[in-house]
Enzyme design. Structure first.
Site, PDB file in Angstrom:
ATOM      1  N   TRP A  13     -16.326  10.307  23.024  1.00 39.40           N
ATOM      2  CA  TRP A  13     -15.591  10.844  24.178  1.00 39.40           C
ATOM      3  C   TRP A  13     -14.126  11.117  23.834  1.00 39.40           C
ATOM      4  CZ3 TRP A  13     -18.071  12.074  28.532  1.00 39.40           C
ATOM      5  CH2 TRP A  13     -19.178  11.326  28.974  1.00 39.40           C
ATOM      6  N   ASP A  14     -13.650  12.287  24.186  1.00 38.88           N
ATOM      7  CA  ASP A  14     -12.210  12.527  24.225  1.00 38.88           C
ATOM      8  C   ASP A  14     -11.699  11.816  25.489  1.00 38.88           C
ATOM      9  OD1 ASP A  14      -9.628  13.826  23.858  1.00 38.88           O
ATOM     10  OD2 ASP A  14     -10.218  15.108  25.527  1.00 38.88           O
ATOM     11  N   VAL A  15     -10.410  11.466  25.507  1.00 36.09           N
ATOM     12  CA  VAL A  15      -9.866  10.755  26.675  1.00 36.09           C
ATOM     13  C   VAL A  15      -9.092  11.685  27.609  1.00 36.09           C
ATOM     14  CG1 VAL A  15      -8.379   8.871  27.481  1.00 36.09           C
ATOM     15  CG2 VAL A  15      -9.627   8.639  25.328  1.00 36.09           C
TER      16      VAL A  15
END
Length: 233
Positions: A13-15
């Site tokens: 996941w990117d944040v």
């Protein structure tokens, strides 16, 4: 965990602007920092700062500048354009990063989604953000507790989309089959480009009005994070 295999075993996941609304954090933190120096920042100035900031991040991704140059350079340029050179840059920067690390809001009820996925897939964070800021925000938001690991470019020594960043992630996750690893993020130039170059599957979280003019072809495209559930079947 139920018997049938998920299509993907692992999500990276990117944040910022994927799990958490970075735009909100940025606006709130900037406004707070300016109030602390007795000024008000306008919507137009926030918009201009966003442009300058985006340009600095693009240059970081391309390897043209260092993280340290990005952190100060964007504000030096911004202060110069608006005649704010009298503001103590070091102090302002510290307060700004502190704000970014403590002011957050979820996108698409991401916390509930990650909670639902826990146990079904392994979940990791991949971020180019400032280490202290990201760890603080992930901890406070409850997301850190749901992750199997947190990969921060500053600690790895290379930013997304660089191959060294993704190679490090692949070495440190359990899944060894790249076809079962899904990179999810809003950035075509860092998340999607990096994932494709690393031979991973990619899912572009497309924001309203954003057009893909890059020539990069993600495996999936979603406009709401919960669409991920359908991709796992």
């Amino acid at each position: 965990m139920n018997g049938h295999m998920n299509r993907y075993s692992t999500i990276l996941w990117d944040v910022d602007d994927t799990l958490l609304d970075f735009t909100y954090s940025q606006e709130q933190s900037l406004a707070r920092c300016f109030r602390l120096v007795g000024r008000e920042i306008t919507a137009a100035q926030i918009e201009r700062y966003s442009q300058i900031n985006a340009d600095f991040w693009r240059r970081l991704e391309l390897g043209e500048i260092t993280k340290a140059e990005l952190l100060t350079g964007r504000f030096e340029q911004f202060f110069r354009e608006y005649g704010y050179e009298d503001i103590d840059l070091g102090r302002f920067l510290g307060q700004y990063q502190e704000g970014l690390g403590s002011i957050y809001t979820y996108l698409d009820d991401s916390l509930a989604l990650c909670r639902e996925l826990k146990g079904r897939v392994s979940q990791y964070v991949i971020t180019n953000g400032v280490a202290g800021t990201q760890r603080s925000k992930l901890q406070l938001s409850g997301l850190a507790d749901l992750m199997d690991g947190i990969f921060i470019s500053e600690e790895i020594g290379a930013p997304k989309p660089q191959g060294a960043f993704f190679a490090y992630c692949l070495e440190h996750i359990q899944e060894k089959d790249p076809a079962r690893v899904l990179v999810v993020g809003d950035s075509l130039s860092s998340d999607i480009k990096g994932g494709i170059q690393a031979g991973l599957c990619t899912c572009w979280y497309r924001k309203e009005g954003v057009v893909n003019g890059t020539g990069l072809v993600p495996d999936h495209e979603i406009s709401h994070l919960h669409e991920i559930l359908g991709l796992l079947e």
